[in-house]
Design a protein around this motif. Sequence first.
Motif, short mmCIF file in Angstrom:
data_model
loop_
_atom_site.label_atom_id
_atom_site.label_comp_id
_atom_site.label_asym_id
_atom_site.label_seq_id
_atom_site.Cartn_x
_atom_site.Cartn_y
_atom_site.Cartn_z
N THR A 36 8.89 11.32 0.27
CA THR A 36 8.59 9.98 0.82
C THR A 36 7.66 9.20 -0.10
O THR A 36 7.49 7.99 0.10
CB THR A 36 7.95 10.06 2.23
OG1 THR A 36 6.71 10.76 2.13
CG2 THR A 36 8.87 10.74 3.22
N ASP A 37 7.06 9.87 -1.08
CA ASP A 37 6.20 9.15 -2.03
C ASP A 37 7.02 8.49 -3.15
O ASP A 37 6.50 7.71 -3.93
CB ASP A 37 5.16 10.10 -2.62
CG ASP A 37 3.97 9.36 -3.23
OD1 ASP A 37 3.86 8.13 -3.01
OD2 ASP A 37 3.16 10.02 -3.92
N ALA A 38 8.30 8.82 -3.23
CA ALA A 38 9.19 8.14 -4.19
C ALA A 38 9.86 6.98 -3.44
O ALA A 38 11.08 6.92 -3.31
CB ALA A 38 10.20 9.11 -4.78
N GLU A 39 9.01 6.07 -2.93
CA GLU A 39 9.48 5.00 -2.04
C GLU A 39 9.92 3.75 -2.80
O GLU A 39 10.78 3.01 -2.33
CB GLU A 39 8.37 4.63 -1.03
CG GLU A 39 7.28 3.67 -1.55
CD GLU A 39 6.44 4.22 -2.70
OE1 GLU A 39 6.43 5.45 -2.87
OE2 GLU A 39 5.81 3.43 -3.42
N GLY A 40 9.34 3.56 -3.99
CA GLY A 40 9.62 2.32 -4.72
C GLY A 40 11.10 2.17 -5.02
O GLY A 40 11.70 1.12 -4.80
N VAL B 208 0.86 -1.19 0.00
CA VAL B 208 0.00 0.00 0.00
C VAL B 208 0.89 1.24 0.00
O VAL B 208 1.89 1.30 0.72
CB VAL B 208 -1.00 0.02 1.19
CG1 VAL B 208 -0.29 0.08 2.54
CG2 VAL B 208 -1.99 1.17 1.07
N ASP B 209 0.54 2.20 -0.85
CA ASP B 209 1.36 3.42 -0.98
C ASP B 209 0.51 4.66 -0.72
O ASP B 209 -0.14 5.18 -1.62
CB ASP B 209 1.98 3.49 -2.39
CG ASP B 209 2.83 4.74 -2.58
OD1 ASP B 209 3.13 5.41 -1.57
OD2 ASP B 209 3.20 5.03 -3.73
N THR B 210 0.52 5.10 0.54
CA THR B 210 -0.23 6.32 0.87
C THR B 210 0.56 7.58 0.50
O THR B 210 0.03 8.68 0.55
CB THR B 210 -0.51 6.40 2.39
OG1 THR B 210 0.74 6.57 3.07
CG2 THR B 210 -1.21 5.15 2.90
N LEU C 146 1.91 12.81 1.93
CA LEU C 146 0.63 12.12 1.76
C LEU C 146 -0.03 12.45 0.43
O LEU C 146 -0.08 13.61 0.02
CB LEU C 146 -0.28 12.55 2.92
CG LEU C 146 -1.58 11.80 3.12
CD1 LEU C 146 -1.32 10.33 3.43
CD2 LEU C 146 -2.37 12.45 4.26
N LYS C 147 -0.52 11.41 -0.22
CA LYS C 147 -1.22 11.63 -1.49
C LYS C 147 -2.54 12.37 -1.22
O LYS C 147 -3.19 12.08 -0.23
CB LYS C 147 -1.52 10.28 -2.16
CG LYS C 147 -0.30 9.57 -2.71
CD LYS C 147 -0.69 8.25 -3.37
CE LYS C 147 0.53 7.43 -3.75
NZ LYS C 147 1.33 8.01 -4.84
N PRO C 148 -2.94 13.29 -2.09
CA PRO C 148 -4.27 13.91 -1.93
C PRO C 148 -5.35 12.84 -2.14
O PRO C 148 -5.13 11.85 -2.83
CB PRO C 148 -4.31 14.96 -3.04
CG PRO C 148 -3.20 14.63 -3.98
CD PRO C 148 -2.21 13.78 -3.26
N GLU D 100 5.18 -1.54 3.36
CA GLU D 100 4.09 -0.59 3.24
C GLU D 100 4.67 0.82 3.27
O GLU D 100 5.67 1.05 3.95
CB GLU D 100 3.13 -0.74 4.43
CG GLU D 100 2.39 -2.06 4.43
CD GLU D 100 1.17 -2.06 5.35
OE1 GLU D 100 0.22 -2.78 5.06
OE2 GLU D 100 1.18 -1.34 6.36
N ASN D 101 4.06 1.73 2.55
CA ASN D 101 4.46 3.13 2.65
C ASN D 101 3.33 3.90 3.33
O ASN D 101 2.34 4.28 2.70
CB ASN D 101 4.76 3.72 1.27
CG ASN D 101 5.49 5.05 1.35
OD1 ASN D 101 6.20 5.32 2.31
ND2 ASN D 101 5.30 5.89 0.33
N LYS D 102 3.46 4.05 4.65
CA LYS D 102 2.40 4.68 5.45
C LYS D 102 3.01 5.77 6.33
O LYS D 102 4.11 6.25 6.06
CB LYS D 102 1.75 3.60 6.32
CG LYS D 102 0.66 2.79 5.62
CD LYS D 102 -0.08 2.01 6.68
CE LYS D 102 -1.13 1.08 6.11
NZ LYS D 102 -1.44 0.03 7.09
ZN ZN Z 1 4.79 6.56 -3.87
#
Ligand code: ZN
Length: 466
Positions: A315-319, A238-240, A245-247, A288-290
């Motif tokens: 932090t959204d460039a987690e992959g 899961v990638d929040t 945080l994603k809108p 998980e990306n939370k």
């Molecule tokens: Zn991401």
Amino acid sequence: MSVVLGNVGNTEVIFVKRGEKGYPYEERVGTVFKAEYLDTLLLPLEKDKKVLFVGLGKENVKEPSTAMEISAKACKELKKYEISEYSFNVENLILNKESFVNFAKGIYLSIKAKRSYKSDAKIEEAKVGIVGTNLDISPLLKKAEIISDSIIFARDMVNAPSNYLHPQEFTEEIAEFVKDTAIETEILDEEELRKLKMGGILGVGGSSAFPPYLVVLRYRGNPKSKENTAIVGKGITVDTGGYCLKPSQFMAGIRGDNGGAAAVVGAIAILAKLKAKVNVTAIVPTAENKIAPDSYVDGDVLTSYSGRTIEVCDTDAEGRLILADAVTYAVRNEKATRVLDIATLTGAVVGMYGFTIGGVVTDSDEMWEEFYRASLKTGEKHARIPFGREHEKMLESDIADIKNLGGKFCGTITAGLFIRSFAEKKPWLHVDIAGTAWVDTPDYAYQDKYATGVCADTIAEWLMGL
Ligand code: ZN
Ligand code: BES
Ligand code: ZN
């Protein structure tokens, strides 16, 4: 659920080319049935006998996705009418072995059970016959079923709600899926990742109470060869977006960020079941990306497994952070001679190619040519994206060895090049399936809504063709 040679049920599926004359019952349906591509018409005959016409337009059924679509369209149409026993008459399709396998994949993908989370879910059993071919279809059906099983596994894993499939459950599902094959499975838990100092996976995984894992699957179909291709897939369950945080309008589908992992597991299972003469190591970092009180945040510096430091700028460039460690592990610990990585990595690739073409970044013309040839055989479209030193520069950090964010533009390229920098100069090919792994509205008849299971087939085809 079965597919057999011979007649089954009282409904026959007949394919008709546009403008064709003299096909069965043409005098009765010719005025309303134009046989445009994927047109269908169900004609009730005497008693309970029926015929389903499927239009071919002017399409060439040797084309892989066409062969898959025409059968899938028929299965889905008959399902609507709750007809579960029927036969395909393939007489006028002139299928060869390859196109027959694709035709059969279309059937299996449509009739096999997918996981459901409905409380009253029931498994519908379809029985399908095939008539009108001189091919020895049983080995072809077997191959099609093996490939379809991997695609369906990949779809199920990507569709799984995140509260049903944390990294631990994903790890267990993978081990279960490959358990009766020649694949050797090794699972590294968080403690082992800590001992190895896998700062990328631990950094992302630390954002959740559900800990990360690294799964290693080894298949040695050619023990005499020293070649070992690593296939490394992003397994974010899961990638929040984490603290970035994603809108809310971008939250739909965040459970579907493990398509790369699902593809590499699906691919290695196909290779093992078909006894391909290749050496492959599939590696899945899963996390998980939370958001946790002690999550990583922007501005942090992580020390990757390679020892190189990474400035976290998003932090959204987690992959790419978890893939960095997995790719280093592939090269150093598994002695990979070349590396493919695959991930639902960037929104930018969706902007470029939409939902039907995956973006490839690679430094190996040879790997690209092989991969491209495989994708023509499976019908899963891919385009190669060029890159240069200018893109590498975009990843330079003021405070660490590299940063996890490029410039404003070229997001698919910089994401790929970030991962490449951990491949230690081995031939490398990167596939961004952010667009193709998930469709809210299917583009092809053999797809269902949501996860597509893309690339298990193409990666396996690529490695089988070597
Ligand atoms: Zn991401
Ligand atoms: N998993 C997403 C990429 C994604 C986007 C997949 C859309 C499927 C559909 C990835 O982790 C991500 O969030 N990427 C960011 C990167 C950015 C912060 C550099 C993106 O592409 O927006
Ligand atoms: Zn992601």
